[in-house]
Design an enzyme around this catalytic site. Structure first.
Site, short mmCIF file in Angstrom:
data_model
loop_
_atom_site.label_atom_id
_atom_site.label_comp_id
_atom_site.label_asym_id
_atom_site.label_seq_id
_atom_site.Cartn_x
_atom_site.Cartn_y
_atom_site.Cartn_z
CB CYS A 87 -1.32 0.15 0.96
SG CYS A 87 -2.24 0.89 0.93
CG HIS A 204 -3.27 -3.96 3.35
ND1 HIS A 204 -2.28 -3.28 3.78
CD2 HIS A 204 -4.27 -2.59 2.67
CE1 HIS A 204 -2.48 -2.06 4.11
NE2 HIS A 204 -3.75 -1.37 3.03
CD GLU A 206 -0.27 -5.03 6.57
OE1 GLU A 206 -0.64 -5.93 4.61
OE2 GLU A 206 -0.86 -4.26 6.33
#
Lengths: 234, 59
Positions: A87, A204, A206
């Protein structure tokens, strides 16, 4: 010995802790790095996390590129070290020139926050070595400036050199404008550099490693990264 | 008839200006040209030109 993955915190980073946590959940050692320190602490890989570095006051990623840690990361990347930009991290890598193109305001002009499907396009990166091209991952996006743009020449080169890593797609893997959340050219969600060691993506991973809180499409990518950095030099 | 208009938008006096602070902080190291071509604009997707350099009325 587990893989040591550094995560850079800039003022305004949001997802640095999630990235560290994802590394640890997948069996690696997360190493916090600081934007003002020109020191990578001997890590095996580096993650530039999401957020709004320096408030993104001028333009996403525009100020972070001048951070002391970025010179170290440039040298690390040039030496073949794996660097993953997520990002805002992707935006920074484009601003630094380690990746081509730029991320501009979503075509809808709206901030988009939802889970998307991604089609893995190449296994030739540290985060996709253990993933089959064509595999579909569920991973969230959350960005206002995620529309990937580049010149036609750059786009053709990315395609010809197998450097598009992820495309937005439907649940069945079909890439079409219907499944494009931000207007990214050619449905591009992530790309890699020529050598393959530098990867940037808007979604994302994560945020997608813990089944208790959502989809787990990020697990395979972190597992690949940890495997990759522990593999003997090729 | 077609017109070309250049618009100058400024903050009202007294308001916090984080963008301006960022530019101010970068000027000593980058200089005007680089601030225009590298900081305020992204050369990958944007062109920039300096229209005028003049002494500021106040600091």
């Amino acid at each position: 010995v587990s893989a040591r993955i550094g995560v850079v915190t800039f003022p305004g980073s949001l997802d640095d802790r999630d990235a560290l946590r994802a590394v640890e959940l997948m069996g690696g050692e997360g190493v916090p790095l600081w934007h003002a320190d020109a020191d990578l602490r001997g890590v095996d890989g580096v993650i530039l996390p999401g957020g709004f570095s320096y408030g993104d006051y001028l333009r996403c990623g525009a100020i972070a590129r001048f951070a002391p840690v970025m010179e170290e990361i440039r040298a690390f990347a040039t030496g073949g070290g794996p660097v993953l930009g997520i990002c805002n991290g992707f935006q920074i890598l484009c601003e630094v020139g380690l990746l081509p193109g730029a991320l501009i305001r979503n075509r809808s002009l709206r901030f988009v926050c939802r889970v998307v499907h991604l089609r893995v396009e190449t296994a030739q990166t540290p985060i996709t070595v253990d993933v089959e091209p064509g595999e579909i991952l569920e991973i969230p996006i959350k960005h206002g400036e995620g529309q990937f743009v580049a010149s036609d020449d750059d786009l053709d080169r990315l395609e010809a050199e197998d450097r598009i890593v992820f495309r937005y797609c439907g649940p069945d893997g079909d890439v079409s404008e219907e499944h494009n959340p931000n207007g990214a050219l050619r449905g591009i969600a992530g790309i890699r550099n020529e050598a393959g060691n530098v990867v940037g993506l808007m979604p994302h991973p994560e945020h997608a490693v813990d089944p208790d809180v959502g989809p787990t499409g990020g697990q395979a990518l972190f597992a690949s990264l940890l495997t990759h950095v522990m593999a003997p030099a090729r | 008839v077609r017109f070309s208009v250049e618009v100058l938008v400024t903050l009202k006096p007294g308001l916090a200006d984080p963008q301006g602070k960022a530019v101010e902080g970068a000027l000593p190291t980058l200089g005007w040209t680089n601030v225009a071509a590298r900081l305020l604009s992204n050369p990958v997707i944007e062109d920039s030109r300096i229209l005028e350099v003049r002494e500021a009325q106040h600091t």
